[in-house]
Design an enzyme around this catalytic site. Structure first.
Site, PDB file in Angstrom:
ATOM      1  N   LYS A  33       0.893  -1.162   0.000  1.00 56.67           N
ATOM      2  CA  LYS A  33       0.000   0.000   0.000  1.00 56.67           C
ATOM      3  C   LYS A  33       0.929   1.209   0.000  1.00 56.67           C
ATOM      4  CE  LYS A  33      -3.990   2.330   1.029  1.00 56.67           C
ATOM      5  NZ  LYS A  33      -5.346   2.193   0.481  1.00 56.67           N
ATOM      6  N   ASP A  44      -4.469  -0.405   6.102  1.00 55.63           N
ATOM      7  CA  ASP A  44      -4.746  -1.421   5.084  1.00 55.63           C
ATOM      8  C   ASP A  44      -3.708  -2.552   5.162  1.00 55.63           C
ATOM      9  OD1 ASP A  44      -6.203   0.454   2.300  1.00 55.63           O
ATOM     10  OD2 ASP A  44      -6.763   0.245   4.399  1.00 55.63           O
ATOM     11  N   PRO A 185     -18.709 -12.357  -1.830  1.00 59.39           N
ATOM     12  CA  PRO A 185     -19.910 -11.977  -1.072  1.00 59.39           C
ATOM     13  C   PRO A 185     -19.553 -11.174   0.175  1.00 59.39           C
ATOM     14  CG  PRO A 185     -19.453 -14.325  -0.821  1.00 59.39           C
ATOM     15  CD  PRO A 185     -18.455 -13.808  -1.800  1.00 59.39           C
TER      16      PRO A 185
END
Ligand SMILES: Nc1ncnc2c1ncn2[C@@H]1O[C@H](COP(=O)(O)OP(=O)(O)OP(=O)(O)O)[C@@H](O)[C@H]1O
Ligand SMILES: C[C@H](N)[C@H](N)CCCCCC(=O)O
Ligand SMILES: [Mg+2]
EC number: 6.3.3.3
Length: 211
Positions: A33, A44, A185
């Site tokens: 990152k 993150d 999902p």
């Protein structure tokens, strides 16, 4: 052979970090990152390490750790520094692949003159575009695709994050002429084990190899 992949998104908060954790876990890749804006909560890199089950040596340190969770150009100004975009050079990833996460969406400013997409254009790496599946994502996704195409940045495909929305997913992939890579999902609770299992069910590693 290129072993580095950029993970970007249609917006901040779409799930790039969670996706990056799943991808790095699936590929046995390192994670980077370059510019972190916001340090009060889990960063993150910390999130990817936790959810992806990466050892600390597989996390490339950020180049910029900015305190305020805001656009990097502004967060840097608050910290009294300026992001030197010339320093955003690709690290060698050794034997492992490297998953590189941007910040927010494509046109997030790193400075008053440089957007993250300008850096992606310079890097010329393949890009995975993370997108929501809910109302509004068609516009955000097609705008992002158009911006990438205009700069001739290779789009590996779209990774959807959220509940199934077949009509929206197909509309984006058909009208944007991009590959559907899969759909992660919404996981509640979100744990490393559930993410890694769901990621294996949602994506195919060969789509991210031999780039
Ligand atoms: N598949 C998922 N299931 C459950 N929660 C998720 C999932 N993906 C993302 N989230 C949650 O949504 C929020 C935003 O996700 P994430 O931090 O990955 O977004 P991001 O795109 O990386 O944001 P940023 O632009 O700040 O880097 C987080 O609280 C994260 O835990
Ligand atoms: C703070 C947040 N978590 C990201 N790191 C940065 C998001 C910048 C978004 C800028 C914008 O599009 O308005
Ligand atoms: Mg993130």
């Amino acid at each position: 052979m290129n072993k580095r992949i950029v993970v970007t998104g249609t917006d901040t908060g779409v799930g790039k970090t969670v996706f990056s954790a799943g991808l790095a876990g699936l590929l046995g890749a390192n994670y980077w990152k370059p510019v972190q804006a916001g340090l009060e909560q889990e960063t993150d890199s910390e999130c990817v390490r936790r959810l992806g089950g990466l050892s600390s040596d597989r996390i490339v340190p950020e180049l910029y750790r900015l305190r305020t969770p805001a656009s990097p150009h502004y967060s840097a100004e608050i910290d009294g520094i300026r992001v030197d975009t010339e320093t955003l050079r690709l690290p060698d990833s050794g034997e492992r692949q490297l998953v590189i996460e941007g910040a927010g969406g494509l046109m997030v400013p790193l400075t008053a003159r440089t957007l993250y997409i300008d850096i992606f254009e310079r890097w010329q790496l393949p890009v995975v575009l993370c997108a929501r599946t809910g109302l509004g994502t068609i516009n955000h996704s097609l705008l992002s695709i158009e911006a990438l195409r205009k700069r001739q940045i290779r789009i590996l495909g779209i990774a959807f994050i959220g509940e199934r929305n077949a009509e929206t997913e197909s509309a984006i992939c058909e009208m944007g002429r991009v590959r559907w890579l899969g759909r992660l999902p919404w996981l509640v609770p979100l744990t490393d084990e559930r993410l890694q299992a769901a990621f294996k069910d949602s994506f195919v590693s060969s789509d991210f190899l031999n780039l």
